[in-house]
Structures are given as C-alpha cells and as structure tokens.
Design a protein around this motif. Structure first.
Motif, PDB file in Angstrom:
ATOM      1  N   LEU A 105       0.819  -1.214   0.000  1.00 32.09           N
ATOM      2  CA  LEU A 105       0.000   0.000   0.000  1.00 32.09           C
ATOM      3  C   LEU A 105       0.853   1.265   0.000  1.00 32.09           C
ATOM      4  N   GLN A 106       1.974   1.253   0.717  1.00 35.87           N
ATOM      5  CA  GLN A 106       2.857   2.419   0.706  1.00 35.87           C
ATOM      6  C   GLN A 106       3.428   2.658  -0.685  1.00 35.87           C
ATOM      7  N   SER A 107       3.801   1.589  -1.356  1.00 29.79           N
ATOM      8  CA  SER A 107       4.328   1.713  -2.709  1.00 29.79           C
ATOM      9  C   SER A 107       3.241   2.180  -3.671  1.00 29.79           C
ATOM     10  N   ALA A 108       2.079   1.550  -3.604  1.00 31.91           N
ATOM     11  CA  ALA A 108       0.981   1.876  -4.516  1.00 31.91           C
ATOM     12  C   ALA A 108       0.512   3.321  -4.372  1.00 31.91           C
ATOM     13  N   GLN A 109       0.594   3.870  -3.173  1.00 29.31           N
ATOM     14  CA  GLN A 109       0.178   5.259  -2.961  1.00 29.31           C
ATOM     15  C   GLN A 109       1.012   6.224  -3.792  1.00 29.31           C
ATOM     16  N   GLN A 110       2.187   5.806  -4.194  1.00 30.88           N
ATOM     17  CA  GLN A 110       3.074   6.692  -4.943  1.00 30.88           C
ATOM     18  C   GLN A 110       2.753   6.754  -6.432  1.00 30.88           C
ATOM     19  N   TYR A 111       1.949   5.795  -6.933  1.00 30.98           N
ATOM     20  CA  TYR A 111       1.681   5.838  -8.371  1.00 30.98           C
ATOM     21  C   TYR A 111       0.257   5.466  -8.779  1.00 30.98           C
ATOM     22  N   MET A 112      -0.486   4.786  -7.944  1.00 34.45           N
ATOM     23  CA  MET A 112      -1.852   4.397  -8.293  1.00 34.45           C
ATOM     24  C   MET A 112      -2.828   5.534  -7.995  1.00 34.45           C
ATOM     25  N   LEU A 113      -3.982   5.482  -8.642  1.00 32.60           N
ATOM     26  CA  LEU A 113      -5.036   6.423  -8.292  1.00 32.60           C
ATOM     27  C   LEU A 113      -5.590   6.024  -6.926  1.00 32.60           C
ATOM     28  N   PRO A 114      -5.938   6.994  -6.097  1.00 32.08           N
ATOM     29  CA  PRO A 114      -6.433   6.685  -4.754  1.00 32.08           C
ATOM     30  C   PRO A 114      -7.618   5.719  -4.728  1.00 32.08           C
ATOM     31  N   GLU A 115      -8.456   5.757  -5.746  1.00 32.94           N
ATOM     32  CA  GLU A 115      -9.626   4.871  -5.780  1.00 32.94           C
ATOM     33  C   GLU A 115      -9.240   3.396  -5.890  1.00 32.94           C
ATOM     34  N   THR A 116      -8.021   3.109  -6.303  1.00 34.75           N
ATOM     35  CA  THR A 116      -7.570   1.725  -6.458  1.00 34.75           C
ATOM     36  C   THR A 116      -7.049   1.146  -5.151  1.00 34.75           C
TER      37      THR A 116
END
Length: 135
Positions: A105-116
């Motif tokens: 989740l920490q990694s994804a927060q840097q590039y994914m859209l928040p809705e994902t």
C-alpha cells in the motif's frame, strides 16, 4: 492531441498488454526491494486516467490496467501466503503478512489512483487472511 494519439496508436491490445507487463515488472522490482521509477509509473497511470471511458468497457484506467493489476496482485500474494503457511509459524506468518500488505500500500500510494488502493488492500488481505483461515 496527446490523448487522441494515445487512443489511436497505443490502445492496441498488444501494446496495452505490454504496458501492463512493464508496470507489473516495475512493481515486482519494488516488491523485491529494488527501486521503482514511481514518476514514470504515475505518468502512465495518469494517462490511463485521462483517456476517460469507453462505451463497451468503462473507464480505460480500470479495463486496461487497474483491474488486471489488482487481480495479478491477489494471485501473487495468494501463492506467497500459501508458501508462508507451510514454512512458517503463526507469528512469523502474521509478521510477514503485515509487512507485505503495508509495503504494497505504501508503494501503490506513490503511483496508483487513490480509488484503487481499497481494492488493492482488499486483494492483499484476502490473500494473506481470508484464504488462509483454515490454517
């Protein structure tokens, strides 16, 4: 003009699949402790978002990227959790599961859209928790 060119030349199934593979490989490198070009990944994700929707498949971001990425993440962590269950005691399993979910989740927060993020979190929790209840 850029979005129109993207739709015209990049939204070809082979290119769409290759882009998903490249983003997946980048994420796998980060998951293994390597570095990821988060700026590049965020730019590609932003382009998917800018493409809007198709009448046949909904938002391009979901149909061409996010849904497949979340599904692959679930599969990856389901396999990892299954291996951990057979090799670890409960304390080690819980510690590793927490670490993987938090890191994802920490990694994804840097590039994914928040809705994902909720969908990604649910996939990780399902792999490490729901699917391991029998253990």
């Amino acid at each position: 003009m850029g979005v129109a060119m993207w739709r015209e030349y990049v939204q070809i199934p082979l290119v769409v699949q290759r882009m998903l593979e490249v983003l997946w490989d980048m994420a796998m490198t980060a998951r293994a402790g390597g570095s990821m070009d988060y700026t590049l990944a965020k730019e590609v994700v932003s382009i998917y978002d800018l493409l809007g929707s198709r009448s046949s498949s909904g938002r391009v971001y979901h149909s061409d990227f996010a849904d497949a990425f979340v599904s692959q993440t679930l599969h990856l962590y389901s396999l990892e959790a299954h291996q951990l269950v057979s090799l670890s005691d409960c304390s080690a399993f819980v510690s590793r599961a927490h670490s993987r979910i938090t890191g994802e989740l920490q990694s994804a927060q840097q590039y994914m859209l928040p809705e994902t993020l909720p969908h990604l979190s649910a996939a990780c929790e399902r792999a490490f928790i729901s699917e391991q209840r029998e253990w």
